[in-house]
Design an enzyme around this catalytic site. Structure first.
Site, short mmCIF file in Angstrom:
data_model
loop_
_atom_site.label_atom_id
_atom_site.label_comp_id
_atom_site.label_asym_id
_atom_site.label_seq_id
_atom_site.Cartn_x
_atom_site.Cartn_y
_atom_site.Cartn_z
N PRO A 1 3.84 -13.20 -0.88
CG PRO A 1 3.53 -15.33 -1.96
CD PRO A 1 3.24 -14.86 -0.68
CB CYS A 2 5.83 -9.01 -3.94
SG CYS A 2 6.68 -8.84 -2.49
N PRO A 3 4.02 -10.76 -6.07
CG PRO A 3 4.99 -12.47 -7.42
CD PRO A 3 4.60 -12.11 -6.02
N PRO A 4 1.08 -10.70 -6.72
CG PRO A 4 -0.10 -11.89 -5.46
CD PRO A 4 1.27 -11.54 -5.44
CG PHE A 5 -0.58 -6.78 -4.09
CD1 PHE A 5 -1.92 -7.04 -4.04
CD2 PHE A 5 -0.15 -8.03 -3.03
CE1 PHE A 5 -2.65 -7.59 -3.30
CE2 PHE A 5 -0.83 -8.88 -2.44
CZ PHE A 5 -2.20 -8.63 -2.44
#
Length: 412
Positions: free
Chosen positions: A77-81
């Site tokens: 998943p991309c949202p953390p970055f």
């Protein structure tokens, strides 16, 4: 002939999957949380084993069954970055990057491939990145990061992806990052046939749409329906004669007029993402579901280029060269190497000429978002000690489990 098996985690709808298949890898397993994306994988490759569910849940799959595969790959998943988000990193319940890195020691693949958004390459995450390199080195892997532009590999889109490749020491000297080789089509060139499929005269439109597309944004379950991105992207689309406020069901009809221009269909968005006659794929589900699958994908041509470079290394066909992992963050490295409290004066020296007390405090505050850092106040100033990594790496009691279950319906 040797079969090069890949286990793909967070496989999505198949962008990376198709690219790795083109590179010569045979899927032993694909794991995906989203049922719609899993349906698409099974529709296109009925022979593949597709597991549905949280990839970090031992009830979903057993990594021990795939010990020693050629490649462990994934688009976690991309949202953390992401730059557009809060960049919570290790404290985001969706962060599986550190967990996936740790999985390498359990599966022991010959190579690891993980891709994510450009935000992970920013200074905010320099300590996080160094921790990843350190972890992989402790497992016996040599790892490198590289920011790749999709447009360098024939994809008509400005889509930077931050890619991590790690190989066992016996294969690492043969790896080389793929060189840019294709001149991408413009949006008009890429979509002319699809835009004119129902008889609309797309010649003038195609001449005007002579640029590369902005980054396609897949969106999330949290933020509703499909459109082509934030305000800046919408302006860029409008300049090419594309209405970015939504996605159309069909190509325009003969004589149809538009205030801005026609909307793209899901097939057109897929073309912008790199799917084509060379990379054929079918997407299942309703329009918004299809758009999310397409928009969140790793472009197949980019995955194929990286996959081919990894395959060459595994076959020892590359030009042998020594690889030295890069260091990213002098402050983190000093804290890591000391293993005890470090004075402000020493950290300032480690930071170099441009480091002043204010900048050091800023860097420490950034590191504290991903690491536990103890502070000791003394008469000569603060001292700091690196004492732990906050990310989820498989801990049974980690807060990630509670937050993941609470927000599962919105995670995509």
């Amino acid at each position: 002939m040797t079969s090069y098996k890949v286990v793909e985690i967070c496989a999505g709808a198949g962008g990376q999957s198709l690219g790795l298949e083109k590179a010569g890898f045979d899927h032993a397993l694909a794991v995906e949380l989203d049922n719609n994306a899993a349906n698409t994988l099974e529709e296109n490759r009925p022979s593949w084993i597709v597991k549905r569910g949280d990839v970090a849940n031992p009830e979903t799959w057993n990594p021990d069954e795939y010990h020693g595969v050629s490649l462990l790959a994934g688009g976690v998943p991309c949202p953390p970055f992401t730059i557009a988000g809060k960049q919570l990193g290790a404290t985001d319940e969706r962060d599986l990057f550190a967990w996936a890195v740790g999985l390498t020691d359990r599966v022991r693949p010959d190579a690891l491939l993980l891709e994510n958004v450009r935000g992970l390459s920013m200074p905010r995450f320099s300590g996080y990145r160094q921790h990843v390199l350190d972890t992989l080195a402790s497992f016996g892997y040599i790892a490198e990061w590289r920011l790749l532009q999709a447009s360098d590999f024939g994809v008509p889109q400005l889509r930077p992806r931050f890619v991590l490749v790690a190989l066992k020491e016996e294969f690492a000297p043969y790896f080389a990052w793929p060189e840019p080789k294709d001149t991408p089509l413009t949006v008009g060139e890429a979509l002319y046939d699809l835009m004119s499929a129902n008889g609309w005269d797309a010649r003038e439109w195609a001449r005007n749409a002579y640029k590369i597309a902005p980054t396609i944004v897949g969106g999330s379950k949290k933020h509703g329906g499909a459109d082509l991105g934030p305000t800046r992207a919408k302006r860029a689309w409008a300049a090419m004669g594309v209405d970015a406020l939504g996605v159309a069901n069909d190509a325009p009809l003969p004589g149809q007029k538009f205030e801005v221009g026609p909307k793209l269909t899901c097939d057109m968005v897929a073309r912008i993402q790199g799917w084509s006659a060379e990379y054929p794929w079918t997407f299942t589900g309703r329009k918004t579901t299809k758009y999310r699958q397409i928009g969140n994908a790793f472009p197949p041509p980019v995955a194929a280029a990286v996959g081919k470079s990894i395959m060459k290394a595994l076959k020892r066909e590359g030009i042998r060269s020594e690889r030295v992992p890069a260091d990213h963050d002098a402050i983190y490295l000093t804290l890591r190497d000391t293993g005890d409290f470090v004075s402000t004066a020493r950290l300032l020296r480690a930071g170099g000429r441009e480091m002043d007390p204010a900048e050091l405090e800023r860097r420490i505050s950034l590191l504290k978002r991903d690491f536990d850092i103890d502070t000791l106040e003394t008469t000569s100033g603060n001292q700091y000690k690196l004492s732990g990594f906050k990310a989820f790496v498989g801990q049974e009691g980690h807060v990630r489990h509670h937050l993941f279950q609470k927000n599962k319906s919105r995670i995509s």
